[in-house]
Design a protein around this motif. Structure first.
Motif, short mmCIF file in Angstrom:
data_model
loop_
_atom_site.label_atom_id
_atom_site.label_comp_id
_atom_site.label_asym_id
_atom_site.label_seq_id
_atom_site.Cartn_x
_atom_site.Cartn_y
_atom_site.Cartn_z
N THR A 29 0.83 -1.21 0.00
CA THR A 29 0.00 0.00 0.00
C THR A 29 0.86 1.25 0.00
O THR A 29 0.56 2.23 -0.68
CB THR A 29 -0.93 0.00 1.22
OG1 THR A 29 -1.76 -1.15 1.17
CG2 THR A 29 -1.80 1.25 1.24
N VAL A 30 1.96 1.23 0.78
CA VAL A 30 2.89 2.37 0.78
C VAL A 30 3.46 2.57 -0.62
O VAL A 30 3.52 3.70 -1.13
CB VAL A 30 4.03 2.14 1.79
CG1 VAL A 30 5.08 3.26 1.67
CG2 VAL A 30 3.49 2.10 3.21
N SER A 31 3.87 1.47 -1.25
CA SER A 31 4.44 1.56 -2.59
C SER A 31 3.44 2.15 -3.57
O SER A 31 3.77 3.02 -4.38
CB SER A 31 4.87 0.16 -3.06
OG SER A 31 5.33 0.21 -4.40
N ARG A 32 2.19 1.70 -3.48
CA ARG A 32 1.16 2.19 -4.39
C ARG A 32 0.90 3.69 -4.15
O ARG A 32 0.73 4.46 -5.10
CB ARG A 32 -0.13 1.40 -4.21
CG ARG A 32 -1.23 1.79 -5.20
CD ARG A 32 -2.51 1.01 -4.98
NE ARG A 32 -2.29 -0.43 -5.09
CZ ARG A 32 -2.44 -1.29 -4.09
NH1 ARG A 32 -2.80 -0.86 -2.88
NH2 ARG A 32 -2.23 -2.57 -4.27
N ALA A 33 0.88 4.11 -2.90
CA ALA A 33 0.62 5.51 -2.57
C ALA A 33 1.72 6.41 -3.10
O ALA A 33 1.45 7.55 -3.51
CB ALA A 33 0.49 5.67 -1.07
N ASP A 38 -2.88 8.67 -7.22
CA ASP A 38 -4.27 8.84 -7.62
C ASP A 38 -5.10 7.59 -7.39
O ASP A 38 -6.34 7.64 -7.43
CB ASP A 38 -4.34 9.26 -9.09
CG ASP A 38 -3.58 8.30 -10.01
OD1 ASP A 38 -2.40 8.01 -9.71
OD2 ASP A 38 -4.15 7.83 -11.00
N LYS A 39 -4.44 6.45 -7.14
CA LYS A 39 -5.15 5.20 -6.92
C LYS A 39 -5.34 4.88 -5.44
O LYS A 39 -5.79 3.79 -5.09
CB LYS A 39 -4.41 4.05 -7.62
CG LYS A 39 -4.37 4.20 -9.13
CD LYS A 39 -3.68 3.02 -9.79
CE LYS A 39 -3.66 3.17 -11.32
NZ LYS A 39 -2.97 2.04 -11.98
N VAL A 40 -4.95 5.82 -4.56
CA VAL A 40 -5.07 5.61 -3.11
C VAL A 40 -5.96 6.70 -2.53
O VAL A 40 -5.85 7.87 -2.91
CB VAL A 40 -3.67 5.64 -2.45
CG1 VAL A 40 -3.79 5.49 -0.94
CG2 VAL A 40 -2.79 4.54 -3.04
N GLN A 41 -6.82 6.34 -1.60
CA GLN A 41 -7.72 7.29 -0.97
C GLN A 41 -6.94 8.43 -0.32
O GLN A 41 -5.90 8.19 0.31
CB GLN A 41 -8.59 6.60 0.09
CG GLN A 41 -9.61 5.63 -0.47
CD GLN A 41 -10.67 6.34 -1.32
OE1 GLN A 41 -11.07 7.46 -0.99
NE2 GLN A 41 -11.10 5.71 -2.40
N LEU A 97 1.91 17.06 -14.96
CA LEU A 97 2.79 15.99 -14.47
C LEU A 97 2.58 15.74 -12.99
O LEU A 97 2.59 14.58 -12.54
CB LEU A 97 4.26 16.34 -14.74
CG LEU A 97 4.69 16.43 -16.20
CD1 LEU A 97 6.21 16.59 -16.29
CD2 LEU A 97 4.24 15.22 -17.00
N ASP A 98 2.39 16.80 -12.21
CA ASP A 98 2.13 16.62 -10.78
C ASP A 98 0.90 15.78 -10.54
O ASP A 98 0.88 14.91 -9.65
CB ASP A 98 1.95 17.99 -10.10
CG ASP A 98 3.26 18.73 -9.88
OD1 ASP A 98 4.33 18.11 -10.11
OD2 ASP A 98 3.22 19.91 -9.48
N ALA A 99 -0.13 16.03 -11.33
CA ALA A 99 -1.38 15.28 -11.17
C ALA A 99 -1.22 13.81 -11.50
O ALA A 99 -2.02 12.97 -11.09
CB ALA A 99 -2.48 15.90 -12.03
N HIS A 100 -0.16 13.48 -12.27
CA HIS A 100 0.09 12.09 -12.65
C HIS A 100 1.33 11.52 -11.95
O HIS A 100 1.86 10.48 -12.36
CB HIS A 100 0.28 11.98 -14.17
CG HIS A 100 -0.98 12.20 -14.95
ND1 HIS A 100 -1.48 13.46 -15.21
CD2 HIS A 100 -1.85 11.32 -15.52
CE1 HIS A 100 -2.60 13.36 -15.91
NE2 HIS A 100 -2.85 12.08 -16.11
N ALA A 101 1.77 12.20 -10.88
CA ALA A 101 2.90 11.73 -10.08
C ALA A 101 4.16 11.53 -10.92
O ALA A 101 4.92 10.59 -10.71
CB ALA A 101 2.54 10.44 -9.35
#
Length: 341
Positions: A29-33, A38-41, A97-101
């Motif tokens: 979960t940390v890795s995904r965040a 954008d895929k994490v609450q 780019l910020d919005a897409h990490a």
């Protein structure tokens, strides 16, 4: 007995597992965040970020890139940071780019095609996800390199044709033509052209103005001043004086950039030259301050911020496998009629 930390522990310090333990989530979960926020609450993302901040955790992007085959970086090559035209484009790029990490690696070419090729080869060693380049005038080696790459590339400020790459911009020639045509339509008959920096885009907009004067039967090749010197207010004032000294009949001037035209407006004020009665002046780009000269300067407004956003959007769509309805976007320009004409 002193317990020594392992070499691995000393090198890496706080780990993702440490962050997961403090945040009360799994390492996945940390890795995904961190990689795809954008895929994490939002609330969970904030908790993980708080744990990162508390522990001083810095993600290992090199390891992440190896694991995911994505570096989450985009190389952006521009000629200069002192020219607000390119700063405006960067602002638009960064927002998307910020919005897409994703993050920018900015390279400054100094208006040199050779430097662009060197920078491109250097940055490609770091495996960026994509490229955003300025203009369409590249050395053959750059085009060959781009054709061989498997990563998306977007060209800005001007547009391409066909299937080669992606692009977003406007016609430098057409915009210069519109400026020249405007001077003609306002009744000026001895029209000069003043250009500086002389990068390919400046040359094309000057050629557009030149063609407008030819079409009106008013082009005089002697009434041109073209210098490779850097564009500035001081240079604009100086070149106005040169034009009037060599061609006192001159009654209108197109400048390839607004700072040159701003300098000319100020110099006309100092010399008591009536603008727009005795002299008509028009610039290019609608830079900050152009609307506040005395009198306010006519110009060609260019969509710099929108170009940046559109370029980054095209790139992100390509990276995410989303279709781009148009590969080449012409965002146009706008003739701004103010009091100097």
């Amino acid at each position: 007995m002193t317990v020594r930390k392992s070499r691995s522990s000393r090198q890496h310090g706080v780990t993702m597992a440490d962050v997961a333990r403090v945040a009360g989530v799994s390492a996945i979960t940390v890795s995904r965040a961190l990689r795809t926020p954008d895929k994490v609450q939002p609330a969970l993302r904030a908790r993980i970020q708080e744990a990162c901040d508390r522990l001083g955790y810095v993600p290992n992007h090199a390891a992440s890139a190896l694991a995911s085959a994505r570096s989450r970086t985009v190389v952006v090559l521009i000629p200069s940071l002192s020219n607000v035209v390119f700063v405006d484009i960067l602002v638009g790029i960064k927002e998307v780019l910020d919005a897409h990490a994703h993050h920018m690696h900015i390279g400054l070419t100094g208006y040199s095609a050779e430097a662009e090729e060197t920078l491109l080869r250097t940055y490609l060693q770091h495996s960026p996800d994509g490229l955003i380049l300025t203009g369409v005038d590249h050395k053959p080696g750059v085009w060959k390199l781009l054709d061989s790459l498997k990563i998306p590339t977007v060209h800005t400020i001007e547009t391409l044709e066909g299937e080669r790459g992606l692009s977003v911009g406007f016609s430098q020639f057409d915009s210069g033509y519109a400026a020249g045509r405007h001077l003609v339509e306002r009744g000026y008959r001895h029209i000069g052209i003043i250009g500086a920096q002389l990068d390919p885009r400046s040359l094309r907009r000057c050629e557009g103005c030149r063609q407008a004067l030819r079409d009106a039967g008013l082009y005089d090749p002697a009434m041109e001043i073209m210098t490779p010197s850097k564009s500035s207010l001081a240079l604009g004032a100086e070149l106005l004086e040169t034009m009037l000294r060599e061609h006192p009949e001159c009654d209108g001037i197109f400048f390839c950039n607004d700072d040159l035209a701003q300098g000319a407006v100020f110099q006309c004020g100092r010399q008591g030259i009536d603008v727009p009665g005795r002299m008509g002046l028009i610039g290019f780009h609608d830079l900050t301050g152009t609307a506040w000269t005395t009198p306010p300067l006519s110009t060609i407004a260019t969509p710099r911020y929108e170009i940046g956003r559109s370029a980054a959007t095209l790139l992100m769509n390509a990276l995410e496998g989303k279709p781009n309805p148009q590969r080449h976007l012409d965002l146009g320009f706008r003739l701004v009629r103010r009091e100097t004409t």
